[in-house]
Design a protein around this motif. Structure first.
Motif, PDB file in Angstrom:
ATOM      1  N   ILE A 154      -0.605  -1.594 -13.253  1.00  0.00           N
ATOM      2  CA  ILE A 154       0.330  -0.924 -12.347  1.00  0.00           C
ATOM      3  C   ILE A 154       1.670  -1.659 -12.347  1.00  0.00           C
ATOM      4  O   ILE A 154       1.722  -2.887 -12.257  1.00  0.00           O
ATOM      5  CB  ILE A 154      -0.256  -0.836 -10.934  1.00  0.00           C
ATOM      6  N   THR A 155       2.740  -0.888 -12.425  1.00  0.00           N
ATOM      7  CA  THR A 155       4.088  -1.441 -12.465  1.00  0.00           C
ATOM      8  C   THR A 155       4.882  -1.004 -11.245  1.00  0.00           C
ATOM      9  O   THR A 155       4.439  -0.168 -10.451  1.00  0.00           O
ATOM     10  CB  THR A 155       4.835  -0.976 -13.722  1.00  0.00           C
ATOM     11  N   ARG A 156       6.058  -1.553 -11.148  1.00  0.00           N
ATOM     12  CA  ARG A 156       6.974  -1.177 -10.080  1.00  0.00           C
ATOM     13  C   ARG A 156       7.267   0.316 -10.115  1.00  0.00           C
ATOM     14  O   ARG A 156       7.357   0.982  -9.086  1.00  0.00           O
ATOM     15  CB  ARG A 156       8.253  -2.003 -10.236  1.00  0.00           C
ATOM     16  N   ASP A 157       7.397   0.893 -11.316  1.00  0.00           N
ATOM     17  CA  ASP A 157       7.686   2.322 -11.446  1.00  0.00           C
ATOM     18  C   ASP A 157       6.531   3.176 -10.930  1.00  0.00           C
ATOM     19  O   ASP A 157       6.743   4.262 -10.386  1.00  0.00           O
ATOM     20  CB  ASP A 157       7.985   2.671 -12.903  1.00  0.00           C
ATOM     21  N   ASP A 158       5.293   2.711 -11.118  1.00  0.00           N
ATOM     22  CA  ASP A 158       4.136   3.444 -10.596  1.00  0.00           C
ATOM     23  C   ASP A 158       4.179   3.501  -9.071  1.00  0.00           C
ATOM     24  O   ASP A 158       3.892   4.539  -8.465  1.00  0.00           O
ATOM     25  CB  ASP A 158       2.838   2.782 -11.054  1.00  0.00           C
ATOM     26  N   VAL A 159       4.514   2.371  -8.458  1.00  0.00           N
ATOM     27  CA  VAL A 159       4.602   2.336  -6.993  1.00  0.00           C
ATOM     28  C   VAL A 159       5.768   3.190  -6.516  1.00  0.00           C
ATOM     29  O   VAL A 159       5.658   3.923  -5.527  1.00  0.00           O
ATOM     30  CB  VAL A 159       4.751   0.875  -6.499  1.00  0.00           C
ATOM     31  N   LEU A 160       6.893   3.134  -7.228  1.00  0.00           N
ATOM     32  CA  LEU A 160       8.055   3.939  -6.857  1.00  0.00           C
ATOM     33  C   LEU A 160       7.715   5.430  -6.888  1.00  0.00           C
ATOM     34  O   LEU A 160       8.160   6.198  -6.034  1.00  0.00           O
ATOM     35  CB  LEU A 160       9.227   3.634  -7.789  1.00  0.00           C
ATOM     36  N   ALA A 161       6.910   5.849  -7.873  1.00  0.00           N
ATOM     37  CA  ALA A 161       6.522   7.255  -7.979  1.00  0.00           C
ATOM     38  C   ALA A 161       5.718   7.713  -6.770  1.00  0.00           C
ATOM     39  O   ALA A 161       5.744   8.899  -6.407  1.00  0.00           O
ATOM     40  CB  ALA A 161       5.728   7.478  -9.259  1.00  0.00           C
ATOM     41  N   VAL A 162       5.016   6.788  -6.128  1.00  0.00           N
ATOM     42  CA  VAL A 162       4.268   7.112  -4.911  1.00  0.00           C
ATOM     43  C   VAL A 162       5.209   7.203  -3.709  1.00  0.00           C
ATOM     44  O   VAL A 162       5.071   8.089  -2.853  1.00  0.00           O
ATOM     45  CB  VAL A 162       3.181   6.045  -4.662  1.00  0.00           C
ATOM     46  N   LEU A 163       6.178   6.316  -3.645  1.00  0.00           N
ATOM     47  CA  LEU A 163       7.045   6.212  -2.468  1.00  0.00           C
ATOM     48  C   LEU A 163       8.158   7.251  -2.458  1.00  0.00           C
ATOM     49  O   LEU A 163       8.492   7.802  -1.395  1.00  0.00           O
ATOM     50  CB  LEU A 163       7.658   4.815  -2.399  1.00  0.00           C
ATOM     51  N   LEU A 164       8.736   7.499  -3.613  1.00  0.00           N
ATOM     52  CA  LEU A 164       9.959   8.305  -3.677  1.00  0.00           C
ATOM     53  C   LEU A 164       9.823   9.702  -3.052  1.00  0.00           C
ATOM     54  O   LEU A 164      10.716  10.130  -2.309  1.00  0.00           O
ATOM     55  CB  LEU A 164      10.425   8.405  -5.128  1.00  0.00           C
ATOM     56  N   PRO A 165       8.729  10.443  -3.301  1.00  0.00           N
ATOM     57  CA  PRO A 165       8.653  11.804  -2.757  1.00  0.00           C
ATOM     58  C   PRO A 165       8.626  11.871  -1.231  1.00  0.00           C
ATOM     59  O   PRO A 165       8.992  12.896  -0.650  1.00  0.00           O
ATOM     60  CB  PRO A 165       7.345  12.341  -3.350  1.00  0.00           C
ATOM     61  N   ILE A 166       8.190  10.797  -0.571  1.00  0.00           N
ATOM     62  CA  ILE A 166       8.085  10.842   0.896  1.00  0.00           C
ATOM     63  C   ILE A 166       9.026   9.861   1.583  1.00  0.00           C
ATOM     64  O   ILE A 166       8.998   9.741   2.817  1.00  0.00           O
ATOM     65  CB  ILE A 166       6.633  10.568   1.346  1.00  0.00           C
ATOM     66  N   TRP A 167       9.863   9.183   0.806  1.00  0.00           N
ATOM     67  CA  TRP A 167      10.675   8.121   1.412  1.00  0.00           C
ATOM     68  C   TRP A 167      11.661   8.665   2.444  1.00  0.00           C
ATOM     69  O   TRP A 167      11.832   8.067   3.503  1.00  0.00           O
ATOM     70  CB  TRP A 167      11.419   7.338   0.335  1.00  0.00           C
ATOM     71  N   ASP A 168      12.295   9.771   2.156  1.00  0.00           N
ATOM     72  CA  ASP A 168      13.291  10.320   3.093  1.00  0.00           C
ATOM     73  C   ASP A 168      12.680  11.283   4.104  1.00  0.00           C
ATOM     74  O   ASP A 168      13.151  11.367   5.233  1.00  0.00           O
ATOM     75  CB  ASP A 168      14.406  11.024   2.314  1.00  0.00           C
ATOM     76  N   THR A 169      11.612  11.977   3.710  1.00  0.00           N
ATOM     77  CA  THR A 169      11.020  12.961   4.624  1.00  0.00           C
ATOM     78  C   THR A 169      10.016  12.330   5.584  1.00  0.00           C
ATOM     79  O   THR A 169       9.863  12.799   6.722  1.00  0.00           O
ATOM     80  CB  THR A 169      10.324  14.069   3.826  1.00  0.00           C
ATOM     81  N   LYS A 170       9.332  11.303   5.137  1.00  0.00           N
ATOM     82  CA  LYS A 170       8.352  10.614   5.986  1.00  0.00           C
ATOM     83  C   LYS A 170       8.588   9.113   5.843  1.00  0.00           C
ATOM     84  O   LYS A 170       7.717   8.369   5.390  1.00  0.00           O
ATOM     85  CB  LYS A 170       6.925  10.965   5.564  1.00  0.00           C
ATOM     86  N   ASN A 171       9.759   8.682   6.259  1.00  0.00           N
ATOM     87  CA  ASN A 171      10.193   7.322   5.956  1.00  0.00           C
ATOM     88  C   ASN A 171       9.299   6.267   6.581  1.00  0.00           C
ATOM     89  O   ASN A 171       8.969   5.259   5.940  1.00  0.00           O
ATOM     90  CB  ASN A 171      11.643   7.108   6.413  1.00  0.00           C
ATOM     91  N   VAL A 172       8.886   6.473   7.817  1.00  0.00           N
ATOM     92  CA  VAL A 172       8.046   5.470   8.482  1.00  0.00           C
ATOM     93  C   VAL A 172       6.709   5.338   7.751  1.00  0.00           C
ATOM     94  O   VAL A 172       6.236   4.230   7.476  1.00  0.00           O
ATOM     95  CB  VAL A 172       7.821   5.848   9.957  1.00  0.00           C
ATOM     96  N   THR A 173       6.107   6.476   7.429  1.00  0.00           N
ATOM     97  CA  THR A 173       4.836   6.457   6.691  1.00  0.00           C
ATOM     98  C   THR A 173       5.006   5.790   5.327  1.00  0.00           C
ATOM     99  O   THR A 173       4.184   4.958   4.912  1.00  0.00           O
ATOM    100  CB  THR A 173       4.314   7.889   6.499  1.00  0.00           C
TER     101      THR A 173
END
Length: 261
Positions: free
Chosen positions: A171-190
């Motif tokens: 697992i790389t930084r890009d893999d983690v980013l792919a998980v975070l990016l879709p919900i970062w602005d819409t569900k930022n706290v989560t």
């Protein structure tokens, strides 16, 4: 001149009586057993190895003499015993302790085997399996609040679902980013809390030998890519305008029944 090496003959060894200690020279000795024609080969030397000397001192012993077994006769013949003793004699002449050399080599082999086993286990260990079997069993007992437990479980079963079948070590930084990016602005706290929990999982994995390298979920991997996490703001509920208090109390009473609100 007295013979210093190869003093014995095969016939002398076969004829040695029980308990006889025969010297072939150069530190090679033969001790006869009770069974006729059988005995033990040993190489005797004085050790100057710092580790051995330190252990002896710790035991209160000044003895530096050591015996290294070279096998049994007749399985190990006189010629074989001499062949085994020759490189050991050279090692001692060079200031080494062949017993300590063998011990260190065995320990190094064990470490290499353990490292290889950990590497294989790390390669086979998926993110989901590590979360379920290693990380969450350590973390969840720390929480008494059922809601906190559910939130932690949801991070690894729902929000990071895309990572579950991926080998943890890959697992790389890009893999983690792919998980975070879709919900970062819409569900930022989560998303922010999920990142923190994933970071803690990788810290756990790094310390336990299942992941090598920088933590791929650390905030420093994303602080120039993602906006800063929003801070939760808690304050008083807005007050009811004075003119609406009577209507509000009537509404409360109508829904209260016999209970207490």
């Amino acid at each position: 001149m007295a013979k210093t090496l190869n003093r014995l003959t095969a016939n002398e060894i076969k004829a040695a009586h029980s308990g006889a200690n025969l010297n072939d020279g150069g530190g090679l000795f033969y001790r006869a057993d009770k069974t006729p024609g059988s005995g033990q080969w040993k190489f005797r030397f004085t050790s100057h190895d710092p580790d051995f000397v330190a252990r002896q001192r710790a035991k209160g012993s000044a003895t530096r003499q050591r015996d290294m077994g070279l096998g049994t006769f007749p399985t190990t013949s006189l010629a074989s015993a001499r062949a085994k003793a020759a490189p050991l004699r050279l090692a001692v002449d060079a200031g080494r302790d062949p017993i300590e050399d063998a011990r260190r080599e065995a320990e190094a082999a064990e470490r290499e085997a353990a490292d290889a086993a950990r590497a294989r286990a790390a390669e086979e260990m998926t993110f989901g399996r590590y979360a379920d079997d290693h990380f969450l069993p350590v973390m969840l007992p720390q929480f008494a609040n059922a809601a906190h437990i559910q939130q932690w479980q949801a991070t690894f079963t729902t929000h990071a679902k895309a990572l579950r079948d991926t080998p943890l070590a890959r697992i790389t930084r890009d893999d983690v980013l792919a998980v975070l990016l879709p919900i970062w602005d819409t569900k930022n706290v989560t998303a922010a809390r999920s990142r923190e929990r994933i970071e803690r999982l990788f810290s756990h994995a790094i310390q336990n030998g299942y992941f090598n390298g920088d933590n791929p979920a650390a905030w420093t991997q994303f602080d120039h890519t993602l906006s800063r996490p929003k801070k939760l703001t808690r304050g008083h509920h807005p007050s009811i305008p004075h003119g609406q208090v009577a209507d509000f109390l009537s509404l409360v009473r109508s829904r209260q029944g016999d209970g207490v609100t």
